[in-house]
Design an enzyme around this catalytic site. Sequence first.
Site, PDB file in Angstrom:
ATOM      1  N   SER A  13       7.119  -4.967  -8.705  1.00 50.94           N
ATOM      2  CA  SER A  13       7.156  -6.309  -9.295  1.00 50.94           C
ATOM      3  C   SER A  13       8.051  -7.209  -8.456  1.00 50.94           C
ATOM      4  CB  SER A  13       7.717  -6.230 -10.716  1.00 50.94           C
ATOM      5  OG  SER A  13       8.133  -7.510 -11.149  1.00 50.94           O
ATOM      6  N   ARG A  23      10.031  -9.187  -9.562  1.00 53.64           N
ATOM      7  CA  ARG A  23      11.335  -9.285 -10.232  1.00 53.64           C
ATOM      8  C   ARG A  23      12.237  -8.075  -9.952  1.00 53.64           C
ATOM      9  NH1 ARG A  23       8.130 -12.259 -14.685  1.00 53.64           N
ATOM     10  NH2 ARG A  23       8.815 -14.394 -14.373  1.00 53.64           N
ATOM     11  N   GLY A  36      -4.240  -7.395 -12.187  1.00 56.56           N
ATOM     12  CA  GLY A  36      -3.591  -6.094 -12.293  1.00 56.56           C
ATOM     13  C   GLY A  36      -3.378  -5.672 -13.740  1.00 56.56           C
ATOM     14  N   GLU A  37      -3.486  -4.379 -13.966  1.00 59.78           N
ATOM     15  CA  GLU A  37      -3.145  -3.842 -15.286  1.00 59.78           C
ATOM     16  C   GLU A  37      -1.646  -3.947 -15.542  1.00 59.78           C
ATOM     17  OE1 GLU A  37      -4.754   0.114 -15.362  1.00 59.78           O
ATOM     18  OE2 GLU A  37      -6.758  -0.600 -15.947  1.00 59.78           O
ATOM     19  N   HIS A  46      -0.087  -6.881  -5.281  1.00 65.06           N
ATOM     20  CA  HIS A  46      -1.050  -7.951  -5.005  1.00 65.06           C
ATOM     21  C   HIS A  46      -2.042  -7.504  -3.920  1.00 65.06           C
ATOM     22  CE1 HIS A  46       2.738 -10.292  -6.143  1.00 65.06           C
ATOM     23  NE2 HIS A  46       1.904 -10.599  -7.094  1.00 65.06           N
ATOM     24  N   HIS A  80       3.484  -8.548  -2.759  1.00 65.56           N
ATOM     25  CA  HIS A  80       3.898  -7.152  -2.534  1.00 65.56           C
ATOM     26  C   HIS A  80       2.660  -6.255  -2.581  1.00 65.56           C
ATOM     27  CE1 HIS A  80       3.395  -6.832  -6.831  1.00 65.56           C
ATOM     28  NE2 HIS A  80       4.392  -7.673  -7.076  1.00 65.56           N
TER      29      HIS A  80
HETATM   30  P1  AMP Z   1       1.980 -12.330 -10.313  1.00 60.35           P
HETATM   31  O1  AMP Z   1       2.062 -12.890  -8.941  1.00 60.35           O
HETATM   32  O2  AMP Z   1       3.147 -11.516 -10.706  1.00 60.35           O
HETATM   33  O3  AMP Z   1       1.574 -13.359 -11.338  1.00 60.35           O
HETATM   34  O4  AMP Z   1       0.784 -11.295 -10.280  1.00 60.35           O
HETATM   35  C1  AMP Z   1      -0.477 -11.642  -9.757  1.00 60.35           C
HETATM   36  C2  AMP Z   1      -1.438 -10.516 -10.034  1.00 60.35           C
HETATM   37  O5  AMP Z   1      -0.957  -9.319  -9.424  1.00 60.35           O
HETATM   38  C3  AMP Z   1      -1.595 -10.207 -11.526  1.00 60.35           C
HETATM   39  O6  AMP Z   1      -2.966  -9.921 -11.776  1.00 60.35           O
HETATM   40  C4  AMP Z   1      -0.737  -8.994 -11.696  1.00 60.35           C
HETATM   41  O7  AMP Z   1      -1.117  -8.178 -12.774  1.00 60.35           O
HETATM   42  C5  AMP Z   1      -0.942  -8.286 -10.382  1.00 60.35           C
HETATM   43  N1  AMP Z   1       0.135  -7.332 -10.110  1.00 60.35           N
HETATM   44  C6  AMP Z   1       1.474  -7.591 -10.078  1.00 60.35           C
HETATM   45  N2  AMP Z   1       2.163  -6.458  -9.864  1.00 60.35           N
HETATM   46  C7  AMP Z   1       1.254  -5.457  -9.772  1.00 60.35           C
HETATM   47  C8  AMP Z   1       1.336  -4.045  -9.570  1.00 60.35           C
HETATM   48  N3  AMP Z   1       2.498  -3.426  -9.422  1.00 60.35           N
HETATM   49  N4  AMP Z   1       0.187  -3.339  -9.531  1.00 60.35           N
HETATM   50  C9  AMP Z   1      -1.014  -3.958  -9.698  1.00 60.35           C
HETATM   51  N5  AMP Z   1      -1.161  -5.271  -9.896  1.00 60.35           N
HETATM   52  C10 AMP Z   1      -0.049  -6.026  -9.924  1.00 60.35           C
END
Ligand code: AMP
Length: 299
Positions: free
Chosen positions: A201, A203, A163-164, A39, A36
């Site tokens: 997110s 989710r 990401g934070e 990422h 999304h």
């Molecule tokens: P995930 O695929 O959820 O494990 O996330 C992969 C990376 O994307 C991680 O470093 C997350 O912190 C980052 N990330 C996920 N959602 C967001 C968001 N809304 N804003 C910034 N970074 C994000």
Amino acid sequence: MQAKLLTTKEQVREFVADARSKGSKIGLVPTMGAIHQGHQSLVRRALQEVDTVVCSVFVNPTQFSPTEDFDAYPRTLDNDLKLLGQAGAAAVFAPSVEEMYGPIMAQHIKEKGLVDFDFISHAVPGSASRLWEGQDRPHHFGGVTTVVSKLFNIVEPDVACFGEKDYQQLAVLRQMVADMDFNLKIIGCPIVREESGLAVSSRNRYMDDSERERALALSRSLREVRESFANGERGVKALEDAARKTMETQDIVIDYVAIVDATTLEPLSSLDGVDGKDARMIIAARVDKVRLIDNASLA
Ligand code: AMP
């Protein structure tokens, strides 16, 4: 342009060696897919530092606990390749569990369901992993540090963007890189939000309209706390209680709300003399069945 799909470690090493031979620096953006705008923002940030960005798309079994949504986690590789390519990623490493962890571990996971990663050599997370997500989800951060160490060794990036949104994860990985002397720079990237304030997110898709509306209480409570802090409120309990109240009026079940040191993730008992930039409010809460996390700096 669609990003190039790489499924083996060898292909990644070849791809990276080729890019390096042309003078490129390498950025890494690890993800679990279901790509999304959050990422995509990491890819764009990495491109400010380097010419070639490699993403990973891997739903990492070792960071899930048996009660979590590993099997149900969305898997949308074709679309992920498109969206990551649009953001400027050159390649996407999307390995099988077997490619990532080897046949013995892969078999073990298959037979036993989700096992903890103690079965293989692994990276043990430091003190930043102790509380919060580390408490609620045993083995979670060990799974994260293990898979991210492997990705660092496979890709050998100059920079890696996280990401934070997953603030504690970022802190744990910063600590790991410092403690273990990984030779790369970690870049923390701001949370991408919908216009409503909801942190983007993968989710969020599990929520219907009315749940999404209620979920806005997370970002609203963070905004209110920042405002109170700016207006001089320094009571940790007062700020945490205010956030709690904002969420509870929406029937949100809170796992934790805490004001913590932005680096160590230890709870702060007092904000007297603390620069708001060094303090973070972190939240984990459930809107019906969907567990959400969010956080913000106090200044
Ligand atoms: P995930 O695929 O959820 O494990 O996330 C992969 C990376 O994307 C991680 O470093 C997350 O912190 C980052 N990330 C996920 N959602 C967001 C968001 N809304 N804003 C910034 N970074 C994000």
